[in-house]
Design a protein around this motif. Structure first.
Motif, PDB file in Angstrom:
ATOM      1  N   ALA A 110       5.875  47.609  83.610  1.00 27.94           N
ATOM      2  CA  ALA A 110       5.769  46.228  84.083  1.00 27.94           C
ATOM      3  C   ALA A 110       5.128  46.126  85.456  1.00 27.94           C
ATOM      4  CB  ALA A 110       7.153  45.590  84.115  1.00 27.94           C
ATOM      5  N   THR A 111       5.170  47.220  86.219  1.00 31.07           N
ATOM      6  CA  THR A 111       4.575  47.195  87.559  1.00 31.07           C
ATOM      7  C   THR A 111       3.059  47.315  87.536  1.00 31.07           C
ATOM      8  OG1 THR A 111       5.074  49.558  87.701  1.00 31.07           O
ATOM      9  CG2 THR A 111       6.627  48.040  88.743  1.00 31.07           C
ATOM     10  N   SER A 112       2.487  47.441  86.342  1.00 35.40           N
ATOM     11  CA  SER A 112       1.024  47.383  86.167  1.00 35.40           C
ATOM     12  C   SER A 112       0.735  46.139  85.337  1.00 35.40           C
ATOM     13  CB  SER A 112       0.507  48.635  85.455  1.00 35.40           C
ATOM     14  OG  SER A 112       0.767  49.794  86.197  1.00 35.40           O
ATOM     15  N   PRO A 113       0.656  44.969  85.967  1.00 36.35           N
ATOM     16  CA  PRO A 113       0.630  43.714  85.213  1.00 36.35           C
ATOM     17  C   PRO A 113      -0.749  43.249  84.759  1.00 36.35           C
ATOM     18  CG  PRO A 113       0.727  43.215  87.536  1.00 36.35           C
ATOM     19  CD  PRO A 113       0.731  44.728  87.429  1.00 36.35           C
ATOM     20  N   VAL A 114      -1.791  43.991  85.107  1.00 28.46           N
ATOM     21  CA  VAL A 114      -3.145  43.527  84.804  1.00 28.46           C
ATOM     22  C   VAL A 114      -3.702  44.304  83.611  1.00 28.46           C
ATOM     23  CG1 VAL A 114      -5.466  43.122  85.702  1.00 28.46           C
ATOM     24  CG2 VAL A 114      -3.494  42.958  87.241  1.00 28.46           C
ATOM     25  N   ARG A 115      -3.877  43.615  82.495  1.00 25.20           N
ATOM     26  CA  ARG A 115      -4.492  44.199  81.303  1.00 25.20           C
ATOM     27  C   ARG A 115      -5.327  43.133  80.628  1.00 25.20           C
ATOM     28  NH1 ARG A 115       0.872  45.425  81.203  1.00 25.20           N
ATOM     29  NH2 ARG A 115       1.446  47.611  81.592  1.00 25.20           N
ATOM     30  N   ARG A 116      -6.398  43.531  79.978  1.00 24.02           N
ATOM     31  CA  ARG A 116      -7.185  42.589  79.199  1.00 24.02           C
ATOM     32  C   ARG A 116      -6.366  42.104  78.001  1.00 24.02           C
ATOM     33  NH1 ARG A 116     -12.367  41.937  80.348  1.00 24.02           N
ATOM     34  NH2 ARG A 116     -13.402  43.402  81.757  1.00 24.02           N
ATOM     35  N   PRO A 117      -6.633  40.892  77.511  1.00 20.48           N
ATOM     36  CA  PRO A 117      -5.865  40.392  76.365  1.00 20.48           C
ATOM     37  C   PRO A 117      -5.917  41.298  75.142  1.00 20.48           C
ATOM     38  CG  PRO A 117      -7.053  38.589  77.407  1.00 20.48           C
ATOM     39  CD  PRO A 117      -7.526  39.854  78.074  1.00 20.48           C
ATOM     40  N   ASP A 118      -7.018  42.040  74.975  1.00 23.12           N
ATOM     41  CA  ASP A 118      -7.147  42.887  73.778  1.00 23.12           C
ATOM     42  C   ASP A 118      -6.833  44.358  74.045  1.00 23.12           C
ATOM     43  OD1 ASP A 118      -9.361  43.477  75.343  1.00 23.12           O
ATOM     44  OD2 ASP A 118     -10.764  43.564  73.658  1.00 23.12           O
ATOM     45  N   GLU A 210     -11.721  48.855  85.202  1.00 21.73           N
ATOM     46  CA  GLU A 210     -11.400  49.079  86.618  1.00 21.73           C
ATOM     47  C   GLU A 210     -10.424  48.039  87.148  1.00 21.73           C
ATOM     48  OE1 GLU A 210     -13.737  49.705  90.901  1.00 21.73           O
ATOM     49  OE2 GLU A 210     -14.863  49.202  89.084  1.00 21.73           O
ATOM     50  N   VAL A 211     -10.561  46.789  86.694  1.00 27.92           N
ATOM     51  CA  VAL A 211      -9.682  45.729  87.199  1.00 27.92           C
ATOM     52  C   VAL A 211      -8.251  45.894  86.698  1.00 27.92           C
ATOM     53  CG1 VAL A 211     -11.572  44.092  87.382  1.00 27.92           C
ATOM     54  CG2 VAL A 211     -10.177  44.117  85.314  1.00 27.92           C
ATOM     55  N   GLU A 212      -8.046  46.726  85.677  1.00 28.65           N
ATOM     56  CA  GLU A 212      -6.710  46.924  85.132  1.00 28.65           C
ATOM     57  C   GLU A 212      -5.920  47.985  85.903  1.00 28.65           C
ATOM     58  OE1 GLU A 212      -6.617  46.340  80.533  1.00 28.65           O
ATOM     59  OE2 GLU A 212      -8.505  47.365  80.971  1.00 28.65           O
ATOM     60  N   GLY A 213      -6.476  48.471  86.974  1.00 30.45           N
ATOM     61  CA  GLY A 213      -5.830  49.540  87.726  1.00 30.45           C
ATOM     62  C   GLY A 213      -4.891  49.064  88.818  1.00 30.45           C
ATOM     63  N   VAL A 214      -4.618  47.753  88.885  1.00 31.50           N
ATOM     64  CA  VAL A 214      -3.764  47.227  89.949  1.00 31.50           C
ATOM     65  C   VAL A 214      -2.296  47.532  89.652  1.00 31.50           C
ATOM     66  CG1 VAL A 214      -3.002  45.156  91.168  1.00 31.50           C
ATOM     67  CG2 VAL A 214      -5.389  45.367  90.446  1.00 31.50           C
ATOM     68  N   ASP A 215      -1.605  48.123  90.609  1.00 31.61           N
ATOM     69  CA  ASP A 215      -0.165  48.372  90.519  1.00 31.61           C
ATOM     70  C   ASP A 215       0.543  47.598  91.623  1.00 31.61           C
ATOM     71  OD1 ASP A 215      -0.332  50.227  88.405  1.00 31.61           O
ATOM     72  OD2 ASP A 215      -0.850  51.827  89.795  1.00 31.61           O
ATOM     73  N   ILE A 216       1.741  47.124  91.320  1.00 32.76           N
ATOM     74  CA  ILE A 216       2.529  46.422  92.333  1.00 32.76           C
ATOM     75  C   ILE A 216       3.464  47.412  92.998  1.00 32.76           C
ATOM     76  CG2 ILE A 216       4.108  44.508  92.794  1.00 32.76           C
ATOM     77  CD1 ILE A 216       1.419  43.550  91.810  1.00 32.76           C
ATOM     78  N   ASP A 217       3.040  47.930  94.126  1.00 27.76           N
ATOM     79  CA  ASP A 217       3.869  48.848  94.913  1.00 27.76           C
ATOM     80  C   ASP A 217       4.408  48.174  96.167  1.00 27.76           C
ATOM     81  OD1 ASP A 217       3.624  51.125  93.232  1.00 27.76           O
ATOM     82  OD2 ASP A 217       1.617  51.468  94.017  1.00 27.76           O
ATOM     83  N   THR A 218       3.599  47.259  96.731  1.00 23.56           N
ATOM     84  CA  THR A 218       4.001  46.507  97.918  1.00 23.56           C
ATOM     85  C   THR A 218       3.657  45.043  97.703  1.00 23.56           C
ATOM     86  OG1 THR A 218       1.870  46.718  99.065  1.00 23.56           O
ATOM     87  CG2 THR A 218       3.448  48.530  99.349  1.00 23.56           C
ATOM     88  N   LEU A 219       4.152  44.196  98.560  1.00 21.24           N
ATOM     89  CA  LEU A 219       3.889  42.759  98.426  1.00 21.24           C
ATOM     90  C   LEU A 219       2.409  42.437  98.596  1.00 21.24           C
ATOM     91  CD1 LEU A 219       6.978  41.285 100.331  1.00 21.24           C
ATOM     92  CD2 LEU A 219       6.571  41.325  97.865  1.00 21.24           C
ATOM     93  N   THR A 220       1.672  43.280  99.313  1.00 21.77           N
ATOM     94  CA  THR A 220       0.246  43.024  99.496  1.00 21.77           C
ATOM     95  C   THR A 220      -0.534  43.206  98.198  1.00 21.77           C
ATOM     96  OG1 THR A 220      -0.102  45.314 100.201  1.00 21.77           O
ATOM     97  CG2 THR A 220       0.310  43.693 101.920  1.00 21.77           C
ATOM     98  N   ASP A 221       0.058  43.888  97.210  1.00 22.27           N
ATOM     99  CA  ASP A 221      -0.622  44.082  95.940  1.00 22.27           C
ATOM    100  C   ASP A 221      -0.589  42.835  95.058  1.00 22.27           C
ATOM    101  OD1 ASP A 221      -1.133  46.804  96.502  1.00 22.27           O
ATOM    102  OD2 ASP A 221       0.866  47.362  95.791  1.00 22.27           O
TER     103      ASP A 221
END
Length: 237
Positions: A110-118, A210-221
């Motif tokens: 869940a901490t990797s919330p960015v994925r393409r719809p497909d 590449e855009v799907e590589g965002v992880d929520i580790d800190t509030l700045t993410d």
């Protein structure tokens, strides 16, 4: 093909308290991964069971409200040092106890919330068509990596040929390094049962955008995740 999607969501969090419920783009963080899994159920061939494993009552309520099945996690599987694999195996036990025969297990963080719809449907298709035992979600990166000197006075070493440095835009897929960002894994159930690992047997890579590589580790993410979700067409507040 019947696949179980497991989204582990423990109530405790060391970095950001209650991180799985952190507001991101107008939704609780975990809701994005649930939505992407449910979208995958529409595009995938076969049945997809989307389940959140949690010991936390509030997370369970949010997960159910967003369309996920809730699997009540025992307290001994919700400790700070609990590995992920036993949590997945417990979810498998619960689903299989009802007579469901699983062909694949999808682990989503869940901490990797960015994925393409497909993305999830494509990952399942690759897993099915390739016949591999495990599929690891990765993000491609340039090969311009270096290692620190092994001892004082020695040179730092490059992981590429510095005398023939390629232009980034001309790099071929086989020249890239691939970073396992923890977003997505697809695994044959027998790998969990025999190796107690999400990776094993014949393994392949599922290359995320590449855009799907965002992880929520800190509030700045959070801002980066919100921007990428909007860029991919997900409706944010």
């Amino acid at each position: 093909m019947t696949a179980l999607v497991v989204i582990p969501a423990r109530g405790g969090s060391k970095g950001i308290p209650r991180k799985n419920l952190l507001p991101v783009g107008g939704r609780p963080l975990i809701a994005w991964t649930i939505a992407q899994a449910l979208e995958g159920a529409h595009g995938a061939e076969g049945d997809l069971i989307v389940a959140v494993s949690t010991e936390d009552a509030e997370i369970a309520q949010v997960a159910a409200a967003h369309g996920a099945r809730v699997i009540e996690r025992p307290a001994h599987l919700a400790e700070d040092t609990t590995p992920t694999e036993p949590v997945v195996e417990h979810a498998m036990d619960v689903v299989e106890a009802a007579g469901t025969v699983l062909d694949a297990v999808v682990l989503l963080q869940a901490t990797s919330p960015v994925r393409r719809p497909d993305t999830i449907a494509r990952a399942l298709a690759q897993f099915r068509n390739s016949g591999v035992d495990s599929l690891v979600g990765v993000v491609g990166e340039s090969p311009f990596f270096w290692r620190l000197p092994e001892a004082p006075g020695e040179n730092a070493t490059a992981a590429y040929d510095t005398a023939a440095r390629p232009r980034r835009q001309e790099l071929l897929p086989e020249q890239l390094h691939y970073f396992e960002n923890g977003s997505l894994y697809v695994t044959a159930p027998r790998i969990y049962r025999t190796l107690h690992n999400r990776i094993g047997g014949r393994t392949d890579l599922f290359v995320l955008d590449e855009v799907e590589g965002v992880d929520i580790d800190t509030l700045t993410d959070v801002a980066a995740a919100e921007a990428m979700l909007a860029r991919l067409g997900w409706r944010t507040a």
